[in-house]
Each structure stands twice: as C-alpha cells, then as structure tokens.
Design an enzyme around this catalytic site. Structure first.
Site, PDB file in Angstrom:
ATOM      1  N   ASP A  83       0.865  -1.181   0.000  1.00  0.00           N
ATOM      2  CA  ASP A  83       0.000   0.000   0.000  1.00  0.00           C
ATOM      3  C   ASP A  83       0.901   1.230   0.000  1.00  0.00           C
ATOM      4  O   ASP A  83       1.690   1.430   0.927  1.00  0.00           O
ATOM      5  CB  ASP A  83      -0.887  -0.043   1.252  1.00  0.00           C
ATOM      6  CG  ASP A  83      -1.941   1.062   1.267  1.00  0.00           C
ATOM      7  OD1 ASP A  83      -1.786   2.067   0.543  1.00  0.00           O
ATOM      8  OD2 ASP A  83      -2.919   0.911   2.023  1.00  0.00           O
ATOM      9  N   ASP A  94      -3.160   7.342  -3.355  1.00  0.00           N
ATOM     10  CA  ASP A  94      -3.105   6.252  -2.385  1.00  0.00           C
ATOM     11  C   ASP A  94      -3.602   5.004  -3.106  1.00  0.00           C
ATOM     12  O   ASP A  94      -4.721   4.997  -3.621  1.00  0.00           O
ATOM     13  CB  ASP A  94      -4.023   6.638  -1.205  1.00  0.00           C
ATOM     14  CG  ASP A  94      -4.013   5.639  -0.057  1.00  0.00           C
ATOM     15  OD1 ASP A  94      -3.312   4.616  -0.150  1.00  0.00           O
ATOM     16  OD2 ASP A  94      -4.721   5.886   0.937  1.00  0.00           O
ATOM     17  N   HIS A 156     -11.328   6.882   2.345  1.00  0.00           N
ATOM     18  CA  HIS A 156     -11.283   8.238   2.916  1.00  0.00           C
ATOM     19  C   HIS A 156     -11.155   9.282   1.820  1.00  0.00           C
ATOM     20  O   HIS A 156     -10.417   9.075   0.853  1.00  0.00           O
ATOM     21  CB  HIS A 156     -10.089   8.336   3.868  1.00  0.00           C
ATOM     22  CG  HIS A 156      -8.833   7.713   3.310  1.00  0.00           C
ATOM     23  ND1 HIS A 156      -7.844   8.458   2.713  1.00  0.00           N
ATOM     24  CD2 HIS A 156      -8.429   6.423   3.181  1.00  0.00           C
ATOM     25  CE1 HIS A 156      -6.890   7.647   2.276  1.00  0.00           C
ATOM     26  NE2 HIS A 156      -7.219   6.398   2.537  1.00  0.00           N
ATOM     27  N   HIS A 164      -6.970  12.330   5.145  1.00  0.00           N
ATOM     28  CA  HIS A 164      -8.319  12.019   5.639  1.00  0.00           C
ATOM     29  C   HIS A 164      -9.071  13.323   5.788  1.00  0.00           C
ATOM     30  O   HIS A 164      -9.068  13.924   6.860  1.00  0.00           O
ATOM     31  CB  HIS A 164      -8.252  11.272   6.974  1.00  0.00           C
ATOM     32  CG  HIS A 164      -7.717   9.878   6.854  1.00  0.00           C
ATOM     33  ND1 HIS A 164      -8.531   8.788   6.705  1.00  0.00           N
ATOM     34  CD2 HIS A 164      -6.454   9.407   6.828  1.00  0.00           C
ATOM     35  CE1 HIS A 164      -7.792   7.699   6.593  1.00  0.00           C
ATOM     36  NE2 HIS A 164      -6.516   8.047   6.668  1.00  0.00           N
ATOM     37  N   GLU A 188     -10.867   1.402  -0.409  1.00  0.00           N
ATOM     38  CA  GLU A 188      -9.964   0.287  -0.126  1.00  0.00           C
ATOM     39  C   GLU A 188     -10.654  -0.876   0.566  1.00  0.00           C
ATOM     40  O   GLU A 188     -10.572  -1.010   1.773  1.00  0.00           O
ATOM     41  CB  GLU A 188      -8.759   0.760   0.682  1.00  0.00           C
ATOM     42  CG  GLU A 188      -9.057   1.615   1.892  1.00  0.00           C
ATOM     43  CD  GLU A 188      -7.759   2.175   2.487  1.00  0.00           C
ATOM     44  OE1 GLU A 188      -6.827   1.402   2.742  1.00  0.00           O
ATOM     45  OE2 GLU A 188      -7.700   3.391   2.705  1.00  0.00           O
ATOM     46  N   GLU A 276      -6.827  -1.148  -3.501  1.00  0.00           N
ATOM     47  CA  GLU A 276      -7.157   0.271  -3.313  1.00  0.00           C
ATOM     48  C   GLU A 276      -6.798   1.107  -4.532  1.00  0.00           C
ATOM     49  O   GLU A 276      -5.754   0.910  -5.153  1.00  0.00           O
ATOM     50  CB  GLU A 276      -6.404   0.829  -2.093  1.00  0.00           C
ATOM     51  CG  GLU A 276      -6.666   2.317  -1.828  1.00  0.00           C
ATOM     52  CD  GLU A 276      -6.009   2.830  -0.557  1.00  0.00           C
ATOM     53  OE1 GLU A 276      -5.012   2.226  -0.109  1.00  0.00           O
ATOM     54  OE2 GLU A 276      -6.488   3.841  -0.017  1.00  0.00           O
TER      55      GLU A 276
HETATM   56 MN    MN Z   1      -3.542   3.009   1.137  1.00  0.00          MN
HETATM   57 MN    MN Z   2      -6.071   4.666   1.958  1.00  0.00          MN
END
Ligand code: MN
Ligand code: MN
Length: 290
Positions: A83, A94, A156, A164, A188, A276
């Site tokens: 990740d 992300d 998020h 976030h 995710e 994700e």
């Molecule tokens: Mn992530």
């Molecule tokens: Mn994330």
C-alpha cells in the site's frame, strides 16, 4: 478544482511504482528491498511519499513498514499487501494491491474478492450519490465470495496535505454521506477469512505530526521543525530519520507532538487481502487516478 495536474501526476507515479514493487515480491526477498525500491523510485520520479509504503503480510492488515536493517523475508504462501502513496506539491494518491508469494488458493480467492469489490465500488461511485451505495457494493461482493469485509478500516476523502479530509467509505452497507463533485477519494476494500475486524497491535515504525507542541530540548525542537517542514501532516517512517534525530523521536511522541501508529492485525488472525485506488469524482464523471 485546483491541483488536477498534480493529482493526476501523483496518481500515475503511484500506479507505476506499485506495479513494479509488486513484481519484486517473491520468496526470500527482504521486505526492506521493497521499501527501499519504493522510496527511491518515488524520489526518482520527482515526487514525494504521501506516507511510508505499508508492507503488511497475512493477518497483518496494515501499517507495517520496515525499519532500517529490517531482515524479514517473504515466505512461500504469504498474502502480501503493498500500500503506497505519492504526493506532488501536497496533492496525494493512495493505492494498494495484494501479491501472493508462491501458492495460496485461499489467499488468491481473498485477493480476487478485494479486487472485485473495488471494481464494484468504482461502478457505484457517482457525484451526488450516497457513499452508502459504495459500501453496500463492497460488502455484497466480499460476502458473496464467502468472506468478511473488514468493518473498522475505511476508505477516505483526501485533499492537499490531508489524507483524511472528512468522508469515510465503509466496506459494508452503512448509512453515509453524499459525495459531492470535485472530491478526491481513496476506496480500499479489505477481505478476510477471519472476524472482519482489526485490532491495534505493537507499535509500528510509522509516525505522523499531531500538533507542534513546544519542545524544551534543542534536538527535539529541531526534529519537530524538520517534520513540520518536510512532512506536514503526512505520515513518515522511522527509517527516513538520521540516527541523531531518532534520539528525540520518543520525546516528540511522549509530548503529544507526534503520533506513532500501531500495526493493525486481524482480530481472529485471518488472512487479509486489500485492493485500493484513488478516485477523482468530477461534476459528472469519476476517474481513477492510480
Ligand atoms: Mn492506502
Ligand atoms: Mn487509503
């Protein structure tokens, strides 16, 4: 919307590096080889990490990142989640994928369920629509595959210098807010054959600025200033600090200036897979940036 160019650049870089990082995972490969590769590749691309790459294996769901001189090696059958996040001038991406080392039929099924859930989530994601629809789509796919979504890990919304920024995207059917146009959101899904819940485990080597609490020790003051300057509120890795800076890190944590993340473990020690992407929700369309 501001920063579209940066958002897309951060997404493309993260996409390319994640693909290469996943290809490097294999039996007897050290975890640190992956984190070193990711750290260097992001720098080479002219970007910065939005957080330290998480390399979370089997029942570890998230927040594990190797420290310096880490000597853990991937083993046959491991379910590995990579990740990673990239930012360009504060605009983040992300993205995550699951890699199975060698053979693990259950792991493969979990990986497929997480990927199918992410695809369904992308189809349910529309500007002006409730994010409950997205959660419902994720939950349906994972439970239909005979697994549990992890309920206390969420996607998020994100904004400049902010991973976030307010909205959460649940991995199951639960009341949620409407997503407005011009929103950047990471989704995710996590699938598991365990309880569908994570617990906080031992401290990780990932940290984040909480507040610039005044420091008495000059070394602590200096380190805090560097964290504010270089990372702002983006998480950072212990391995990115120099030995003399590391001396003051516990002081920053103790004073409440810096948060140290715990490793997140599946409650029933189930295997965990994750997938994700970052989505840019426009006026009419939704685009995957990663
Ligand atoms: Mn992530
Ligand atoms: Mn994330």
């Amino acid at each position: 919307m501001e920063g579209i160019k940066e958002i897309k650049k951060a997404g493309t870089i993260a996409h390319d590096i994640l693909k290469q990082a996943c290809a490097r995972v294999g039996e007897d490969v050290p975890y640190s080889e992956i984190s070193d590769f990711v750290d260097k590749a992001i720098e080479k691309a002219g970007a910065k990490p939005a957080f330290p790459v998480n390399i979370s294996v089997n029942e570890v769901a998230a927040h594990y990142s190797p420290d310096r001189n880490e000597d853990k090696l991937f083993e046959k059958g491991d379910v590995v989640k990579i990740d990673l996040g990239v930012h360009v001038d504060g605009y983040p991406s992300d993205t995550a994928s699951t890699v199975i080392v060698g053979e693990n039929p259950k792991g493969e099924k979990l990986k497929k369920a997480a990927e199918a859930a992410l695809k369904a989530a992308g189809e349910a994601l529309k500007p002006g629509r409730s994010l409950q629809e997205v959660g419902k789509a994720i939950g349906n796919v994972i439970t239909s595959a005979g697994f549990q979504p992890i309920r206390n890990l969420t996607g998020h919304s994100m904004a400049r210098w902010n991973l976030h920024s307010g909205l959460s995207v649940f991995n199951f059917d639960a009341p949620n807010e409407v997503i407005e146009p011009d929103t950047l959101v990471a989704i995710e899904p996590f699938s598991t054959d365990g309880a569908g819940k994570i617990l906080e485990s031992k401290p990780s080597s990932i940290y984040r600025l909480l507040a610039p609490v005044p420091q008495r020790l000059p070394g602590a003051k200096k380190l805090l200033q560097r964290i504010v300057n270089d990372y702002e509120t983006f998480p950072f890795a212990q391995r990115w600090l120099e030995a003399k800076e590391l001396l003051y890190l516990p002081q920053l944590v103790a004073s409440g200036a810096v948060h140290r993340y715990p490793v997140l473990m599946e409650k029933a020690k189930g295997l965990v897979a994750q997938s994700e992407h970052t989505f840019l929700v426009g006026e009419k369309d939704v685009e995957i940036t990663t």
